[in-house]
Design a protein around this motif. Structure first.
Motif, PDB file in Angstrom:
ATOM      1  N   VAL A 235       0.858  -1.186   0.000  1.00 44.09           N
ATOM      2  CA  VAL A 235       0.000   0.000   0.000  1.00 44.09           C
ATOM      3  C   VAL A 235       0.895   1.237   0.000  1.00 44.09           C
ATOM      4  CG1 VAL A 235      -1.817   1.259   1.219  1.00 44.09           C
ATOM      5  CG2 VAL A 235      -1.784  -1.250   1.254  1.00 44.09           C
ATOM      6  N   HIS A 237       1.045   5.674  -0.482  1.00 45.87           N
ATOM      7  CA  HIS A 237       0.241   6.877  -0.291  1.00 45.87           C
ATOM      8  C   HIS A 237       0.937   8.099  -0.887  1.00 45.87           C
ATOM      9  CE1 HIS A 237      -2.448   5.003   2.788  1.00 45.87           C
ATOM     10  NE2 HIS A 237      -1.368   4.274   3.030  1.00 45.87           N
ATOM     11  N   ALA A 238       0.131   9.083  -1.273  1.00 45.67           N
ATOM     12  CA  ALA A 238       0.650  10.402  -1.655  1.00 45.67           C
ATOM     13  C   ALA A 238      -0.470  11.415  -1.504  1.00 45.67           C
ATOM     14  CB  ALA A 238       1.178  10.408  -3.087  1.00 45.67           C
ATOM     15  N   GLU A 239      -0.101  12.663  -1.234  1.00 48.86           N
ATOM     16  CA  GLU A 239      -1.065  13.755  -1.222  1.00 48.86           C
ATOM     17  C   GLU A 239      -0.388  15.001  -1.755  1.00 48.86           C
ATOM     18  OE1 GLU A 239      -1.066  15.581   3.214  1.00 48.86           O
ATOM     19  OE2 GLU A 239      -2.021  13.603   3.033  1.00 48.86           O
ATOM     20  N   MET A 255      -5.523  13.387  -2.599  1.00 48.92           N
ATOM     21  CA  MET A 255      -4.724  12.280  -2.066  1.00 48.92           C
ATOM     22  C   MET A 255      -5.085  10.974  -2.752  1.00 48.92           C
ATOM     23  SD  MET A 255      -6.596  11.932   1.656  1.00 48.92           S
ATOM     24  CE  MET A 255      -6.312  13.657   2.017  1.00 48.92           C
ATOM     25  N   VAL A 256      -4.197  10.003  -2.624  1.00 51.17           N
ATOM     26  CA  VAL A 256      -4.439   8.685  -3.191  1.00 51.17           C
ATOM     27  C   VAL A 256      -3.822   7.623  -2.297  1.00 51.17           C
ATOM     28  CG1 VAL A 256      -2.323   8.496  -4.594  1.00 51.17           C
ATOM     29  CG2 VAL A 256      -4.426   7.374  -5.359  1.00 51.17           C
ATOM     30  N   LYS A 257      -4.448   6.463  -2.280  1.00 49.97           N
ATOM     31  CA  LYS A 257      -3.893   5.250  -1.670  1.00 49.97           C
ATOM     32  C   LYS A 257      -3.850   4.180  -2.752  1.00 49.97           C
ATOM     33  CE  LYS A 257      -6.348   2.486   0.970  1.00 49.97           C
ATOM     34  NZ  LYS A 257      -7.090   1.917   2.133  1.00 49.97           N
ATOM     35  N   THR A 259      -3.017   0.335  -3.823  1.00 50.86           N
ATOM     36  CA  THR A 259      -2.829  -1.034  -3.341  1.00 50.86           C
ATOM     37  C   THR A 259      -2.504  -1.919  -4.532  1.00 50.86           C
ATOM     38  OG1 THR A 259      -4.439  -0.657  -1.563  1.00 50.86           O
ATOM     39  CG2 THR A 259      -3.849  -2.951  -2.070  1.00 50.86           C
ATOM     40  N   ASP A 268      -7.327   4.492  -4.785  1.00 50.35           N
ATOM     41  CA  ASP A 268      -8.394   5.000  -3.932  1.00 50.35           C
ATOM     42  C   ASP A 268      -8.130   6.480  -3.646  1.00 50.35           C
ATOM     43  OD1 ASP A 268     -10.264   5.608  -2.003  1.00 50.35           O
ATOM     44  OD2 ASP A 268      -9.824   3.882  -0.728  1.00 50.35           O
ATOM     45  N   SER A 272     -10.112  13.209  -0.996  1.00 53.38           N
ATOM     46  CA  SER A 272      -9.792  14.368  -1.830  1.00 53.38           C
ATOM     47  C   SER A 272     -10.893  15.412  -1.742  1.00 53.38           C
ATOM     48  CB  SER A 272      -9.595  13.933  -3.286  1.00 53.38           C
ATOM     49  OG  SER A 272      -8.469  13.091  -3.410  1.00 53.38           O
ATOM     50  N   ALA A 348       3.497   8.602  -5.427  1.00 54.01           N
ATOM     51  CA  ALA A 348       3.431   7.506  -4.460  1.00 54.01           C
ATOM     52  C   ALA A 348       4.368   6.363  -4.822  1.00 54.01           C
ATOM     53  CB  ALA A 348       1.998   7.001  -4.357  1.00 54.01           C
TER      54      ALA A 348
END
Length: 556
Positions: A235, A237-239, A255-257, A259, A268, A272, A348
């Motif tokens: 997993v 992440h970034a924002e 933002m994003v997640k 996987t 995901d 946001s 990410a």
């Protein structure tokens, strides 16, 4: 029954080549430089269910627009689709939606009276009405200000032109000759696909072509899953912050997640910012294009784009965010937000894929519209074009200079000669700049400066330059890039600097200066080689002062 591999390969390549031939037809028969020079369009073919079979070269922001446009046609018209029909539409919130300037044209293709495929193109028209020339603004508050809205309808029915529909379009746009000419170029490109597909069905038979098509989609999925298996699992992440929405100075958090599993790539965007009053809103289809774009880049860009190759993707995002806006939100500068969908995933995964992803790039399309009277002919003219800029430094190499944003794909700049001849402005300079930014062991690629000098008193200018407040990000200790910006230098010497501007009046002797970002740097600037610094100084990419301040000098 399985199609033998030799026939499958022949049919597969024939299907891909149909997209390429459509692309060339569109470029050669259109009437606007935004099409025949900048190539701001995309083409492709789907099967009868709307599954993408092949997509020709074109703008990458349209990677989800071909098949989703057909899905909407099938949902709306069902059994009322006939041979000789041609569908048209530009609804931003439905299948194929971007902004009102992008018109989709689809032609159903029949063989032995059976619907077997659709040929589709989507292209940027110079003007589709609305409050300002060029039909995009940075300060709209609702879709009704942005131009004519055309829910999907038949522009040709059973081989007969719907003159009433064409009359509505012509009555609502400022340059009907160019825009309608581009419409017919789209119909012609679809016609090429129709002829080639019928030839293919005639030669190999209905069942063989459909079997080959299904195997082609399965092949695309298998090839991509092979690449997916090599990606890091887990997993990520970034924002980031979007500068503003054009109406308010407040930034918008996105933002994003991500996987990644052995067979799934889940993006995901929950959390946001909600859709906003200004026109940076993006549609859900646009978000799908964003994810497809970066997914294709990090797996295998050489695998032909088809529905099979995108099967591992899953996208999660609530309704009514800046990534999934709904009516009546304005969307004319949607690309600013769409590109954050790409850039968030890029950011990410970049630390985990240093061989494939570098630091941040210019991100914004930096699109501009100039509208006024041609200095030599007196005729009304509208210039629309995207700009090139810098890409981020990589592990082992500097970033690319003077390249289009990832959103543009197979796009080109409008040559200076065409600009001056078609639009009556004078180009003072077109060059790489040396603005501060992008420093690193491997520096960011350079952006450009492009000056247009006005030759009449009645031009208005609109531009949207994202990453004006938040420059491209550095990586592995590299510095931020330089920002995109849009300057107006008045004949009296006053100087205005903008990130976004709508309908600014410029007069004879005024200069509009467009400056694009330098990409982010990669690695500690102190590790940059002295040989590379000497080359940078000789080529004008870095100044002696910048080398002293950021790199410790050439002899240090």
């Amino acid at each position: 029954m399985k199609t033998d591999p030799y026939t499958l390969e022949i049919i597969k390549n024939a299907l891909v080549s149909i997209g390429d031939e459509m692309f060339q037809t569109m470029a050669r028969t259109s009437m606007s430089p935004i099409i025949y020079e900048a190539l701001d369009f995309s083409v492709g073919i789907t099967d009868a269910r709307g599954e993408l079979i092949a997509q020709g070269q074109g703008t990458t922001v349209l990677l989800a627009m071909i098949d989703s446009f057909v899905h909407d046609i099938l949902a709306k018209f069902g059994d009322a689709i006939r041979q000789g029909d041609v569908f048209i539409g530009n609804d931003p919130y439905r299948g194929g939606g971007t902004h009102l300037s992008d018109f989709g044209i689809a032609t159903p293709i029949f063989h032995d009276e059976r619907l077997v495929a659709f040929a589709v193109n989507k292209a940027h028209w110079l003007d589709v009405g609305g409050a300002v020339p060029g039909s995009f603004s940075t300060n709209a508050t609702e879709i009704f200000q942005e131009g004519i809205q055309m829910p999907i309808c038949k522009i040709v029915e059973g081989g007969t032109l719907r003159q009433d529909i064409l009359d509505i379009i012509v009555a609502n746009i400022r340059v009907p000759q160019e825009s309608v000419g581009d419409m017919w170029a789209g119909v012609a490109a679809n016609g090429v696909a129709e002829r080639r597909l019928r030839e293919l069905f005639d030669k190999y038979g209905h069942d063989a072509v459909l079997r080959a098509k299904d195997e082609l989609l399965d092949y695309g999925e298998a090839m991509v899953k092979h690449e997916l298996a090599a990606l890091p699992k887990g997993v990520f992440h970034a924002e980031d912050l979007i500068d503003d929405d054009g109406r308010s100075d407040e930034p918008l958090k996105v933002m994003v997640k991500i996987t990644i599993t052995d067979d799934k790539f889940v993006a995901d965007f929950t959390g946001s910012a909600p859709q906003t009053m200004g026109p940076i809103n993006n549609s859900r289809t646009g978000l799908t294009s964003a994810v497809r774009l970066i997914f294709k880049a990090i797996t295998n860009p050489q695998v032909p784009a088809n529905s099979g190759s995108f099967r591992p993707i899953e996208i999660i995002c609530p309704d009514r965010t800046v990534f999934t806006a709904e009516r009546p939100a304005p969307v004319s500068t949607y690309w600013e937000t769409l590109m954050y969908g790409v850039d968030l995933i890029w950011r990410a995964l970049a630390p985990h894929l240093p061989d494939r992803l570098g630091a941040g790039h210019m991100l914004s399309v930096c699109s501009v519209v100039f509208a006024g009277s041609h200095a030599d002919t007196g005729k009304s003219t509208i210039l629309v074009q995207p700009l090139v800029g810098g890409w981020g430094g990589h592990q082992g190499k500097d970033g690319e200079s003077g390249q289009f944003a990832a959103a543009d794909g197979e796009t080109y700049n409008v040559p200076i000669e065409i600009t001056e001849a078609r639009y009556g402005v004078h180009v003072d300079q077109y060059a790489f700049h040396d603005e501060d930014g992008g420093h690193g062991e491997h520096r960011g690629g350079k952006g450009v400066v492009l000056d247009y000098r006005m030759r009449t008193d009645d031009f208005v200018v609109t531009g949207s330059f994202g990453r004006f407040k938040y420059p491209p990000w550095g990586m592995a200790g590299g510095g931020e890039g330089s920002p995109n910006h849009f300057d107006i230098i008045r004949a009296d010497g006053t100087h205005e600097v903008h990130g976004k501007v709508t309908g600014a009046k410029v007069a004879k002797g005024d200069v509009v200066r467009m400056v694009t970002a330098t990409g982010g740097g990669w690695g500690d600037p102190a590790r940059r080689s002295k040989t590379a610094l000497r080359e940078d100084l000789r080529n004008g990419f870095l100044t002696a002062d910048q080398i002293d301040r950021h790199y410790g000098g050439i002899d240090g």
